[in-house]
Motif scaffolding. Structure first.
Motif: not given
Length: 65
Positions: A41-46
């Motif tokens: 994962r590069i970026l998490e939602s929220g």
């Protein structure tokens, strides 16, 4: 194959082609080059991050849960 350090330059990113050398140098000083493994994962939602990511090599998927 990942780009080697010698080819890691903002000049290779189309968005920055109109910038002069001084502008590129200024931006380069604020950049962090990162490598991610397949499936990582590069970026998490929220997320509250204010970072901007440019994909230089490979592909990524966006998933919103």
């Amino acid at each position: 194959m990942l780009p080697d350090v010698a080819t890691r330059t903002l000049k290779n990113i189309g968005l920055f082609t109109g910038l002069d050398e001084a502008e590129l140098t200024h931006l380069h000083k604020t950049c962090k080059w990162r490598n991610y493994r397949n499936g990582e994962r590069i970026l998490e939602s929220g997320s509250s991050t204010r970072e901007v990511f440019f994909l230089v090599h490979g592909s990524a998927s966006a998933v919103n849960y």
